[in-house]
Design an enzyme around this catalytic site. Structure first.
Site, PDB file in Angstrom:
ATOM      1  N   SER A 100      55.793  10.808  27.356  1.00 15.24           N
ATOM      2  CA  SER A 100      56.416   9.733  28.118  1.00 15.24           C
ATOM      3  C   SER A 100      56.828  10.263  29.492  1.00 15.24           C
ATOM      4  O   SER A 100      55.977  10.730  30.245  1.00 15.24           O
ATOM      5  CB  SER A 100      57.584   9.155  27.317  1.00 15.24           C
ATOM      6  OG  SER A 100      57.975   7.898  27.813  1.00 15.24           O
ATOM      7  N   HIS A 235      55.170   3.902  20.507  1.00  7.65           N
ATOM      8  CA  HIS A 235      55.411   4.848  21.595  1.00  7.65           C
ATOM      9  C   HIS A 235      55.753   6.241  21.078  1.00  7.65           C
ATOM     10  O   HIS A 235      55.382   7.252  21.683  1.00  7.65           O
ATOM     11  CB  HIS A 235      56.539   4.324  22.486  1.00  7.65           C
ATOM     12  CG  HIS A 235      56.723   5.100  23.745  1.00  7.65           C
ATOM     13  ND1 HIS A 235      55.741   5.190  24.716  1.00  7.65           N
ATOM     14  CD2 HIS A 235      57.773   5.855  24.196  1.00  7.65           C
ATOM     15  CE1 HIS A 235      56.174   5.953  25.709  1.00  7.65           C
ATOM     16  NE2 HIS A 235      57.396   6.369  25.415  1.00  7.65           N
TER      17      HIS A 235
END
Length: 271
Positions: A100, A235
């Site tokens: 991320s 995610h």
């Protein structure tokens, strides 16, 4: 330049090891956490890797034992500090894995290592993050704690009990807000620099923020091989896929290292 860049003790504060370095280690893998994340996110990875890799995790200011330090809200400063901290590790081939926000930081660190330190990464692994030209400017870092907490919880990477507890939330929110500001004010590059290191992009197939075609665009940031691989999950797919992911990272990194050993050094001539 950051006032801490040339201070060896300050550089050491950025790095964490959760296992002893093997004398047979062939490469060092530096792991960069997500927004709001801490180095302990990668605590279990040494047990998933062979002694061929030495794993080092980065601790950003404003969390864990660095809680008293000012959080970094500028990408250029963050990348400069991390690059200075990891450059001394280049006595063996060096690679970066970032998830991320850590993926964007990793790309910037790779640029600086080459330009300022003459170090070519053996491999750059980016996870759960669109390439730099796709990162949008944003203002969520200006919103209240509840809005930021809701966004974090939607991604599934933080214990809901921590953010639900007022005292604990007050403890972690400054770092989360700083990381959001860092990403939402990330400056666009005029020409998005192309690296001379292989890039592998990982993502979760149910991650609403990324798609396969967009992740393949990481290939424009290298003039050497680039690849993508997806996993089941959102995610934070890497929490469930840690063992498979770590094995894939190790296999690709050792292939890159052994190819580098055959084809030339990983250190560049001074520019």
């Amino acid at each position: 330049m950051s006032p801490h860049t040339d201070d060896p003790s300050s550089r050491d504060a950025w790095l964490r090891r959760y296992s002893a370095v093997s004398p047979t280690a062939e490469a060092t893998l530096v792991c960069l956490p997500h927004a709001g994340g801490a180095p302990t996110f990668f605590r279990d990875w040494p047990g998933l890797l062979s002694p061929a890799l030495d794993l080092v995790s980065v601790c950003y200011p404003g969390r864990q034992d660095r809680f008293h330090e000012r959080c970094v809200t500028d990408m250029a400063e963050m990348a400069e500090e991390v690059a200075a901290a990891v450059a001394p590790l280049a006595d063996r081939p060096l690679a970066v894995f970032g998830h991320s926000m850590g993926a964007a930081v990793g790309y910037e660190v790779a640029r600086l290592l080459r330009a300022r330190h003459g170090i070519r990464l053996a491999h750059l692994f980016v996870s759960g993050m669109v390439p730099p030209h796709r990162i949008p400017v944003g203002t969520r870092h200006l919103e209240g704690d509840a809005a930021l907490a809701a966004d974090i919880l939607e991604q599934g990477g933080t214990d809901a009990r921590m953010l639900a507890d007022d005292e604990l939330r007050a403890f972690v929110m400054p770092a989360i807000r700083a990381d959001y500001q860092l990403m939402e004010t990330y400056p666009r590059h005029a020409g998005d620099e192309v690296l001379d290191t292989p890039i592998t992009a990982y993502y979760g197939r149910q991650d609403a923020d990324v798609t396969a075609p967009v992740m393949r665009e990481w290939g424009r940031y290298t003039d050497t091989p680039a690849d993508t691989r997806s996993f089941d999950g959102g995610h934070f797919y890497l929490q469930e896929a840690a063992r498979t992911l770590a094995a894939d990272v190790e296999g690709r990194l050792l292939a890159s290292v052994r190819g580098t050993a055959a084809g030339g050094p990983a250190l560049l001539s001074p520019r």
